[in-house]
Design a protein around this motif. Structure first.
Motif, PDB file in Angstrom:
ATOM      1  N   TYR A 139      12.532 105.583  90.130  1.00  0.00           N
ATOM      2  CA  TYR A 139      13.287 104.895  89.090  1.00  0.00           C
ATOM      3  C   TYR A 139      14.520 105.715  88.711  1.00  0.00           C
ATOM      4  N   ILE A 140      15.550 105.006  88.256  1.00  0.00           N
ATOM      5  CA  ILE A 140      16.735 105.630  87.679  1.00  0.00           C
ATOM      6  C   ILE A 140      16.670 105.424  86.172  1.00  0.00           C
ATOM      7  N   MET A 141      16.773 106.516  85.415  1.00  0.00           N
ATOM      8  CA  MET A 141      16.753 106.434  83.952  1.00  0.00           C
ATOM      9  C   MET A 141      18.125 106.808  83.419  1.00  0.00           C
ATOM     10  N   ARG A 142      18.752 105.887  82.706  1.00  0.00           N
ATOM     11  CA  ARG A 142      20.065 106.122  82.089  1.00  0.00           C
ATOM     12  C   ARG A 142      19.854 106.444  80.612  1.00  0.00           C
ATOM     13  N   ILE A 143      20.303 107.620  80.219  1.00  0.00           N
ATOM     14  CA  ILE A 143      19.931 108.167  78.912  1.00  0.00           C
ATOM     15  C   ILE A 143      21.132 108.359  78.004  1.00  0.00           C
ATOM     16  N   THR A 144      20.964 108.013  76.750  1.00  0.00           N
ATOM     17  CA  THR A 144      21.832 108.474  75.664  1.00  0.00           C
ATOM     18  C   THR A 144      20.923 109.186  74.673  1.00  0.00           C
ATOM     19  N   SER A 145      21.166 110.478  74.456  1.00  0.00           N
ATOM     20  CA  SER A 145      20.319 111.230  73.540  1.00  0.00           C
ATOM     21  C   SER A 145      21.188 112.111  72.658  1.00  0.00           C
ATOM     22  N   TYR A 146      20.855 112.175  71.381  1.00  0.00           N
ATOM     23  CA  TYR A 146      21.723 112.858  70.425  1.00  0.00           C
ATOM     24  C   TYR A 146      20.929 113.313  69.213  1.00  0.00           C
ATOM     25  N   VAL A 147      21.556 114.163  68.416  1.00  0.00           N
ATOM     26  CA  VAL A 147      21.070 114.493  67.075  1.00  0.00           C
ATOM     27  C   VAL A 147      22.264 114.401  66.145  1.00  0.00           C
ATOM     28  N   THR A 148      22.085 113.790  64.990  1.00  0.00           N
ATOM     29  CA  THR A 148      23.173 113.750  64.008  1.00  0.00           C
ATOM     30  C   THR A 148      23.203 115.096  63.280  1.00  0.00           C
ATOM     31  N   MET A 149      24.373 115.740  63.341  1.00  0.00           N
ATOM     32  CA  MET A 149      24.534 117.101  62.835  1.00  0.00           C
ATOM     33  C   MET A 149      25.541 117.138  61.699  1.00  0.00           C
ATOM     34  N   PRO A 150      25.426 118.116  60.792  1.00  0.00           N
ATOM     35  CA  PRO A 150      26.319 118.173  59.627  1.00  0.00           C
ATOM     36  C   PRO A 150      27.746 118.526  60.008  1.00  0.00           C
ATOM     37  N   THR A 151      28.679 118.067  59.194  1.00  0.00           N
ATOM     38  CA  THR A 151      30.098 118.381  59.367  1.00  0.00           C
ATOM     39  C   THR A 151      30.627 118.967  58.061  1.00  0.00           C
ATOM     40  N   ASN A 152      31.906 119.308  58.081  1.00  0.00           N
ATOM     41  CA  ASN A 152      32.530 119.891  56.895  1.00  0.00           C
ATOM     42  C   ASN A 152      33.026 118.844  55.905  1.00  0.00           C
ATOM     43  N   LYS A 153      32.810 117.589  56.191  1.00  0.00           N
ATOM     44  CA  LYS A 153      33.455 116.545  55.396  1.00  0.00           C
ATOM     45  C   LYS A 153      32.448 115.742  54.576  1.00  0.00           C
ATOM     46  N   ASN A 154      32.386 116.025  53.307  1.00  0.00           N
ATOM     47  CA  ASN A 154      31.655 115.191  52.354  1.00  0.00           C
ATOM     48  C   ASN A 154      30.200 114.925  52.740  1.00  0.00           C
ATOM     49  N   ASP A 155      29.545 115.934  53.267  1.00  0.00           N
ATOM     50  CA  ASP A 155      28.134 115.807  53.611  1.00  0.00           C
ATOM     51  C   ASP A 155      27.864 114.733  54.658  1.00  0.00           C
ATOM     52  N   SER A 186      17.456 103.267  79.433  1.00  0.00           N
ATOM     53  CA  SER A 186      17.080 102.096  80.213  1.00  0.00           C
ATOM     54  C   SER A 186      16.704 102.570  81.606  1.00  0.00           C
ATOM     55  N   MET A 187      15.878 101.790  82.293  1.00  0.00           N
ATOM     56  CA  MET A 187      15.391 102.165  83.614  1.00  0.00           C
ATOM     57  C   MET A 187      15.452 100.992  84.566  1.00  0.00           C
ATOM     58  N   THR A 188      15.749 101.291  85.821  1.00  0.00           N
ATOM     59  CA  THR A 188      15.655 100.308  86.893  1.00  0.00           C
ATOM     60  C   THR A 188      15.012 100.977  88.099  1.00  0.00           C
ATOM     61  N   LYS A 189      14.412 100.188  88.951  1.00  0.00           N
ATOM     62  CA  LYS A 189      13.873 100.733  90.192  1.00  0.00           C
ATOM     63  C   LYS A 189      15.026 101.214  91.065  1.00  0.00           C
ATOM     64  N   ASN A 190      14.756 102.212  91.850  1.00  0.00           N
ATOM     65  CA  ASN A 190      15.789 102.836  92.675  1.00  0.00           C
ATOM     66  C   ASN A 190      15.928 102.140  94.022  1.00  0.00           C
ATOM     67  N   SER A 191      15.868 100.825  93.998  1.00  0.00           N
ATOM     68  CA  SER A 191      16.032 100.060  95.234  1.00  0.00           C
ATOM     69  C   SER A 191      16.128  98.594  94.880  1.00  0.00           C
ATOM     70  N   GLY A 192      16.739  97.838  95.770  1.00  0.00           N
ATOM     71  CA  GLY A 192      16.788  96.402  95.599  1.00  0.00           C
ATOM     72  C   GLY A 192      17.862  95.941  94.634  1.00  0.00           C
TER      73      GLY A 192
END
Length: 226
Positions: A64-80, A182-188
């Motif tokens: 299978y082919i797995m297409r990933i978006t992975s993140y963590v929301t992190m603090p910034t210097n602007k208004n919390d 998301s995932m799809t089979k690696n063929s067809g």
């Protein structure tokens, strides 16, 4: 999670159903960074293997082919406010990352509702690209510093433009880890598309890696169960 203040949430997209024969312990998967196909994901792969995924670096050998978006929301210097940072980028500097504030607070909303609300803001910040892409996730040009781990704007103009766009439209809070794929089979052709959006957040301060570990662990448990 048992003996933890971390909560996880699974959101199954309406178009996604897992193949009935799929198990993470049986099938080899090849990972693709959905936001940048040419970008490898060795550090995410490391966590995924620890959860039982059979990750291969040879696409031809993958089931299978797995297409990933992975993140963590992190603090910034602007208004919390916070921004979503690529999980792979954060893991590359795991020793330098701050402990971040808990997303889950005492309110009338359940932990799941609070996670859904922040995830929706992340998706709405992507300027109309498909929500599953979360295209404004920042992966380059930024460093963390200061006692609160605030964002110091990177040199890349595209990153600065992106942060301005997100700030102008949303009030994203720190403390949400997302593991969306998301995932799809690696063929067809005309393969069935399978996938989940999995989130983790805590009621206590946590390291970003702990939140990612929880989200990936929940994804593994859901996929092995199905």
């Amino acid at each position: 999670m048992a003996e933890s203040n971390i909560h996880t949430l699974v959101h199954k997209e309406t178009i996604t159903l897992f193949p009935v024969d799929y198990r993470i312990s049986r099938h080899a998967i090849f990972l693709i960074n959905r936001n940048n196909i040419d970008s490898p994901l060795p550090l995410l792969s490391e966590i995924m293997r620890s959860k039982g995924f059979k990750v291969t670096t040879d696409q031809e050998k993958a089931d299978y082919i797995m297409r990933i978006t992975s993140y963590v929301t992190m603090p910034t210097n602007k208004n919390d406010q916070a921004l979503p940072y690529s999980a792979e980028f954060l893991l590359s500097m795991r020793e330098k990352l701050p402990v971040i504030k808990p997303l889950l607070v005492q309110s009338g909303d359940s932990p799941g509702e609070q996670m859904k609300a922040t995830a929706k803001l992340v998706h709405n910040s992507n300027q109309g690209i498909l929500g599953s892409d979360a295209s404004n996730i920042i992966s380059l040009g930024s460093t963390f510093g200061g006692g609160a781990g605030g964002l110091i704007a990177g040199a890349a103009a595209s990153v600065i433009d992106t942060t301005a766009s997100i700030f102008s439209r949303n009030s994203i809070r720190e403390g949400l880890a997302g593991f969306e794929f998301s995932m799809t089979k690696n063929s067809g052709f005309l393969n069935q598309v399978s996938g989940l959006n999995v989130y983790a957040a805590s009621a206590t301060p946590e390291k970003p890696e702990a939140l990612l570990d929880a989200a990936i662990g929940r994804a593994a448990a859901e996929m092995e169960r199905d």
